[in-house]
Design a protein around this motif. Sequence first.
Motif, PDB file in Angstrom:
ATOM      1  N   LYS A  63       3.833  75.622 -53.513  1.00 29.49           N
ATOM      2  CA  LYS A  63       3.799  74.809 -52.299  1.00 29.49           C
ATOM      3  C   LYS A  63       3.297  73.399 -52.593  1.00 29.49           C
ATOM      4  N   ILE A  64       3.794  72.458 -51.813  1.00 27.58           N
ATOM      5  CA  ILE A  64       3.402  71.058 -51.986  1.00 27.58           C
ATOM      6  C   ILE A  64       1.976  70.876 -51.468  1.00 27.58           C
ATOM      7  N   VAL A  65       1.151  70.219 -52.266  1.00 28.48           N
ATOM      8  CA  VAL A  65      -0.211  69.874 -51.858  1.00 28.48           C
ATOM      9  C   VAL A  65      -0.266  68.363 -51.638  1.00 28.48           C
ATOM     10  N   LEU A  66      -0.629  67.959 -50.432  1.00 24.90           N
ATOM     11  CA  LEU A  66      -0.609  66.545 -50.066  1.00 24.90           C
ATOM     12  C   LEU A  66      -2.013  65.969 -50.026  1.00 24.90           C
ATOM     13  N   ASP A  67      -2.142  64.719 -50.471  1.00 18.92           N
ATOM     14  CA  ASP A  67      -3.409  64.003 -50.299  1.00 18.92           C
ATOM     15  C   ASP A  67      -3.614  63.714 -48.826  1.00 18.92           C
ATOM     16  N   ARG A  68      -4.868  63.758 -48.399  1.00 15.80           N
ATOM     17  CA  ARG A  68      -5.185  63.463 -47.007  1.00 15.80           C
ATOM     18  C   ARG A  68      -5.778  62.071 -46.878  1.00 15.80           C
ATOM     19  N   PHE A  69      -5.719  61.544 -45.657  1.00 17.83           N
ATOM     20  CA  PHE A  69      -6.177  60.175 -45.421  1.00 17.83           C
ATOM     21  C   PHE A  69      -7.642  60.050 -45.805  1.00 17.83           C
ATOM     22  N   PRO A  70      -7.988  59.031 -46.596  1.00 14.39           N
ATOM     23  CA  PRO A  70      -9.316  58.984 -47.226  1.00 14.39           C
ATOM     24  C   PRO A  70     -10.459  58.469 -46.361  1.00 14.39           C
ATOM     25  N   ALA A  71     -10.185  58.015 -45.153  1.00 17.50           N
ATOM     26  CA  ALA A  71     -11.263  57.394 -44.370  1.00 17.50           C
ATOM     27  C   ALA A  71     -11.554  58.191 -43.104  1.00 17.50           C
ATOM     28  N   ASP A  72     -12.757  57.949 -42.526  1.00 13.12           N
ATOM     29  CA  ASP A  72     -13.135  58.636 -41.288  1.00 13.12           C
ATOM     30  C   ASP A  72     -12.440  58.033 -40.070  1.00 13.12           C
ATOM     31  N   LYS A  73     -12.327  56.705 -40.040  1.00  9.21           N
ATOM     32  CA  LYS A  73     -11.666  56.036 -38.927  1.00  9.21           C
ATOM     33  C   LYS A  73     -10.159  56.080 -39.162  1.00  9.21           C
ATOM     34  N   LYS A  74      -9.471  56.821 -38.326  1.00  9.52           N
ATOM     35  CA  LYS A  74      -8.052  57.078 -38.579  1.00  9.52           C
ATOM     36  C   LYS A  74      -7.185  56.479 -37.476  1.00  9.52           C
ATOM     37  N   PRO A  75      -6.176  55.703 -37.860  1.00 12.73           N
ATOM     38  CA  PRO A  75      -5.296  55.094 -36.859  1.00 12.73           C
ATOM     39  C   PRO A  75      -4.406  56.129 -36.180  1.00 12.73           C
ATOM     40  N   MET A  76      -4.133  55.912 -34.900  1.00 13.83           N
ATOM     41  CA  MET A  76      -3.283  56.813 -34.126  1.00 13.83           C
ATOM     42  C   MET A  76      -1.816  56.416 -34.279  1.00 13.83           C
ATOM     43  N   THR A  77      -0.960  57.410 -34.422  1.00 12.24           N
ATOM     44  CA  THR A  77       0.483  57.209 -34.396  1.00 12.24           C
ATOM     45  C   THR A  77       1.046  57.919 -33.180  1.00 12.24           C
ATOM     46  N   THR A  78       1.859  57.208 -32.414  1.00 10.57           N
ATOM     47  CA  THR A  78       2.531  57.798 -31.262  1.00 10.57           C
ATOM     48  C   THR A  78       4.018  57.904 -31.569  1.00 10.57           C
ATOM     49  N   ILE A  79       4.555  59.084 -31.363  1.00  8.02           N
ATOM     50  CA  ILE A  79       5.952  59.377 -31.671  1.00  8.02           C
ATOM     51  C   ILE A  79       6.713  59.540 -30.363  1.00  8.02           C
ATOM     52  N   ILE A  80       7.799  58.805 -30.228  1.00  9.84           N
ATOM     53  CA  ILE A  80       8.614  58.878 -29.023  1.00  9.84           C
ATOM     54  C   ILE A  80       9.792  59.803 -29.314  1.00  9.84           C
ATOM     55  N   GLY A  81       9.721  61.026 -28.797  1.00  9.42           N
ATOM     56  CA  GLY A  81      10.794  62.002 -28.998  1.00  9.42           C
ATOM     57  C   GLY A  81      10.357  63.205 -29.802  1.00  9.42           C
ATOM     58  N   ALA A  82      10.687  64.404 -29.301  1.00  4.20           N
ATOM     59  CA  ALA A  82      10.311  65.662 -29.963  1.00  4.20           C
ATOM     60  C   ALA A  82      11.533  66.400 -30.495  1.00  4.20           C
ATOM     61  N   GLY A  83      12.476  65.641 -31.067  1.00  2.00           N
ATOM     62  CA  GLY A  83      13.567  66.259 -31.812  1.00  2.00           C
ATOM     63  C   GLY A  83      13.119  66.516 -33.239  1.00  2.00           C
ATOM     64  N   PRO A  84      14.034  66.873 -34.144  1.00  2.00           N
ATOM     65  CA  PRO A  84      13.646  67.151 -35.533  1.00  2.00           C
ATOM     66  C   PRO A  84      12.933  65.982 -36.204  1.00  2.00           C
ATOM     67  N   ALA A  85      13.383  64.759 -35.948  1.00  2.00           N
ATOM     68  CA  ALA A  85      12.736  63.597 -36.567  1.00  2.00           C
ATOM     69  C   ALA A  85      11.296  63.466 -36.090  1.00  2.00           C
ATOM     70  N   GLY A  86      11.093  63.541 -34.778  1.00  2.00           N
ATOM     71  CA  GLY A  86       9.745  63.391 -34.242  1.00  2.00           C
ATOM     72  C   GLY A  86       8.818  64.526 -34.628  1.00  2.00           C
ATOM     73  N   LEU A  87       9.323  65.756 -34.578  1.00  2.00           N
ATOM     74  CA  LEU A  87       8.478  66.905 -34.895  1.00  2.00           C
ATOM     75  C   LEU A  87       8.087  66.932 -36.369  1.00  2.00           C
ATOM     76  N   PHE A  88       9.010  66.618 -37.265  1.00  2.00           N
ATOM     77  CA  PHE A  88       8.669  66.627 -38.686  1.00  2.00           C
ATOM     78  C   PHE A  88       7.835  65.414 -39.074  1.00  2.00           C
ATOM     79  N   ALA A  89       7.979  64.310 -38.359  1.00  2.00           N
ATOM     80  CA  ALA A  89       7.063  63.186 -38.577  1.00  2.00           C
ATOM     81  C   ALA A  89       5.642  63.617 -38.216  1.00  2.00           C
ATOM     82  N   ALA A  90       5.514  64.295 -37.079  1.00  2.00           N
ATOM     83  CA  ALA A  90       4.193  64.768 -36.654  1.00  2.00           C
ATOM     84  C   ALA A  90       3.640  65.781 -37.637  1.00  2.00           C
TER      85      ALA A  90
END
Length: 513
Positions: A63-90
């Motif tokens: 399985k792929i092991v991904l690095d996680r965001f290194p800081a405590d203060k994390k920027p928010m991302t808002t995704i417009i749309g819950a199709g395959p593109a939006g869900l896999f981005a999330a």
Amino acid sequence: MPLFNNISLSPGASLENALKKLDPTYKSYRILKKSLDARKKKKIMYIYNVETFTSEMPPPIEKIVLDRFPADKKPMTTIIGAGPAGLFAALRLVERGLPCRILERGKPILERMRDISRHWKKGQLNPDSNVCFGEGGAGTFSDGKLITRIKSPHIDYVMQRFVDFGSPDEILYLANPHVGSNQIRKVISRLSEYLQEKGCSIEYDTRVEEFHLVDSQLHSVTCHNGKKFDSEHWILASGHSAHDIYRSLINVNILCESKSFAMGFRIEHPQEFIAKAQYGKFYNHPDMPTANYKISCHDKKSNLGVYSFCMCPGGYVLASSAQAGHMVVNGMSNYNHGSPFANSGLVITIDKDKWLGSDPLKALEFQSSIEKRAYQVGQDAGATIQVPVQTPEDFMNERVGKVGKSSCPSGIIAANLRDIYPKELNEAYIKALENFERKIPGFITNNALLHAVESRTSSPIRVPRDKENLESPSCNNLYPCGEGAGYAGGITSAAVDGIRCAEAIFEKASAHV
């Protein structure tokens, strides 16, 4: 770990027996690829690539092991749309340790299915919850095809995640994987539940209406229900039918442009006819998959091409409008391909330079005008909720005659489909039907029906983005994504594009830590 490529077996032959001859010591195996070669109907063969092992079970896939965001203060991302593109981005964002939310104009799948049923059976269209809009996007009511022509290191990950959320393991190795509409609905529901468990909120019934920019960045959006959201990063994954979104982008000078796309009709045949045409004497062999086809032709004189699109074996033709006063159809199959009908889009490329020009609004208007004509043709024929249809022979001879049965749950009505498209496109379509009859005898005569209109093959608009950082050049924290933005052409490619946009956000955010 011996690897055996291009093992050829006739339908019904035992793969295990073949492996015993090739590797007598093997105890387990893993299929890497399985395809069907039906080019010679008298010698149809399955082709396998297989890896064998001396252990009782194949070793687990790493399985792929991904690095996680290194800081405590994390920027928010808002995704417009819950199709395959939006869900896999999330999905990729939460795996990277970044917060995100999804704004989805439609409803969760179970509620969406009820709205769609009311549309099909009673003609009651919900413009925000239909075959095009709602959790899972337009691909949720399709054949659930996972085939893609793109090359990407993310494809294996997408397939594995589909399996993790309930798809059959065979999609990992089949040359033409599909999960069917009934299966993909379950997968999408489980994926959405997982995202919410991991802290990604999904705001349903939340259609974005206004974009608010500050200094060439998207600061916030206002939705039709009065809710307002702000965010550091935005992924635009609104799907190929969100005309209102395109208009809202244009209103605030976010760059959009027209692009070539395809329109036509959806043709339906008895599934048995397609099976006999494709498999010959093997047409009813229990080891054969439900037969499909892929067909195309190009007329050099007119420079117009016609090709099959989203072929649904053992499927249904669906009324798929997203707007009142429009008639749109699409195809859907369940996993078992149990319908006695086969259907496919037969579409013509609408060249941007010839038909649309550079104005993106003209592209929207062209698509909409065809759908309105299709609706009116049905109304003129006496339709209430029925889809207008015509036999290919009647279409070619511009007459309206009797029509047979269709899989369409809304019913059908005989109409003159020649009144929908411009003359030049009709003539190209007729030449293509003649060509297809030569390639598959009976194609235009064997109880075939054209359903009007197949018009939502892809977006007529592209929202440009930088090739490297994937940001809009006119809004540098907006990531146009998926089919709606013009960067994908199916479930898998849309999911891959969502991952790419999420990775671009992760890299940008990490660089500013």
